[in-house]
Design a protein around this motif. Structure first.
Motif, PDB file in Angstrom:
ATOM      1  N   ASP A 175       2.307  37.011  38.713  1.00 48.87           N
ATOM      2  CA  ASP A 175       2.602  38.415  38.411  1.00 48.87           C
ATOM      3  C   ASP A 175       2.021  38.757  37.035  1.00 48.87           C
ATOM      4  O   ASP A 175       2.549  38.330  36.000  1.00 48.87           O
ATOM      5  N   GLN A 234       6.523  43.869  34.872  1.00 50.97           N
ATOM      6  CA  GLN A 234       7.805  43.830  35.554  1.00 50.97           C
ATOM      7  C   GLN A 234       7.703  42.933  36.779  1.00 50.97           C
ATOM      8  O   GLN A 234       6.602  42.568  37.196  1.00 50.97           O
ATOM      9  N   SER A 235       8.835  42.580  37.322  1.00 48.79           N
ATOM     10  CA  SER A 235       8.839  41.673  38.465  1.00 48.79           C
ATOM     11  C   SER A 235       8.473  42.408  39.755  1.00 48.79           C
ATOM     12  O   SER A 235       8.749  43.598  39.905  1.00 48.79           O
ATOM     13  N   GLU A 246      10.764  37.724  44.826  1.00 50.56           N
ATOM     14  CA  GLU A 246      10.488  38.385  43.539  1.00 50.56           C
ATOM     15  C   GLU A 246       9.962  37.401  42.496  1.00 50.56           C
ATOM     16  O   GLU A 246      10.535  36.347  42.247  1.00 50.56           O
ATOM     17  N   VAL A 247       8.830  37.788  41.926  1.00 49.01           N
ATOM     18  CA  VAL A 247       8.183  36.973  40.894  1.00 49.01           C
ATOM     19  C   VAL A 247       8.341  37.699  39.563  1.00 49.01           C
ATOM     20  O   VAL A 247       7.999  38.882  39.448  1.00 49.01           O
ATOM     21  N   ALA A 248       8.850  36.995  38.577  1.00 48.08           N
ATOM     22  CA  ALA A 248       9.076  37.616  37.269  1.00 48.08           C
ATOM     23  C   ALA A 248       7.758  37.912  36.584  1.00 48.08           C
ATOM     24  O   ALA A 248       6.731  37.275  36.860  1.00 48.08           O
ATOM     25  N   GLN A 288       5.034  35.321  35.395  1.00 45.27           N
ATOM     26  CA  GLN A 288       5.367  34.044  36.016  1.00 45.27           C
ATOM     27  C   GLN A 288       4.587  33.860  37.325  1.00 45.27           C
ATOM     28  O   GLN A 288       3.960  34.788  37.842  1.00 45.27           O
TER      29      GLN A 288
END
Length: 203
Positions: A141, A145-146, A172-174, A177
């Motif tokens: 990402d 934002q995630s 959901e990927v931060a 990250q």
């Protein structure tokens, strides 16, 4: 004065009787048969015997018919094999097209999805024990934002033809990250298989 016959010695009486090899008998018999056949094949004036000619003609016809039958059988077998191959290829192509259409539809159904192909990288393609191929997709990402991701991966052959397609959803990927997910083909594939990211969206 009469000539006396030589007396047979004990060694002469004990000597075994010499027999001609059976090969000579067989050879003589074969020669006799061939000679008889040759004589039967010709009449007294040297013309061919009609009966022998008829038999020879029938034999030649039988050989020709057998050769024709074998050739016909081989042709039919080859035709059946080609049909089976064509049918198999057609079925595989149809399955690949259906899988690709389903995968594209799944990606298109994501509401508010943003293009994210640049966020996805693929590892090497491996083959599982069930014959299906799989590849690891790494999603990074790059946004602030995630996001969640949906990724469509196409499995292709050496010429770039699509053999199968699959979609994987990544939780959901931060922001900043990375996360990994395994993408598997829907069916067994063989040969030099490659994987490419066809589409990827984040939402």
């Amino acid at each position: 004065m009469e000539r006396q016959q030589p007396r047979r010695t004990h060694q002469d009486q004990a000597a075994p009787t010499v027999r001609r090899p059976r090969v000579l008998a067989v050879t003589a018999l074969a020669a006799a048969v061939l000679g008889a056949t040759a004589l039967a094949g010709c009449s007294s004036d040297g013309d061919a015997n009609p009966t022998v000619s008829s038999v020879a003609s029938a034999a030649q016809s039988a050989v020709s018919a057998a050769a024709s039958a074998v050739q016909s059988a081989v042709s039919e077998a080859a035709s059946a094999a080609n049909s089976a191959i064509a049918s198999g290829a057609s079925g595989a192509s149809s399955a690949a097209a259906s899988a690709e259409a389903a995968a594209s539809s799944a990606i298109a159904g994501v509401k508010g999805g943003l293009d994210a192909k640049d966020d996805v990288t693929l590892g090497p393609v491996t083959t599982a024990s069930d014959g299906r191929v799989e590849v690891t997709a790494t999603v990074t990402d790059h946004a602030s934002q995630s996001y969640r991701y949906s990724v469509q991966v196409n499995f292709t052959d050496g010429s770039g033809n699509v053999l199968d397609a699959a979609v994987v959803n990544v939780p959901e990927v931060a922001a900043g990250q990375s996360s990994q997910a395994t993408v598997r083909s829907n069916r067994s594939l063989s040969g030099g298989i490659s994987a490419v990211v066809a589409r990827a969206v984040r939402y």
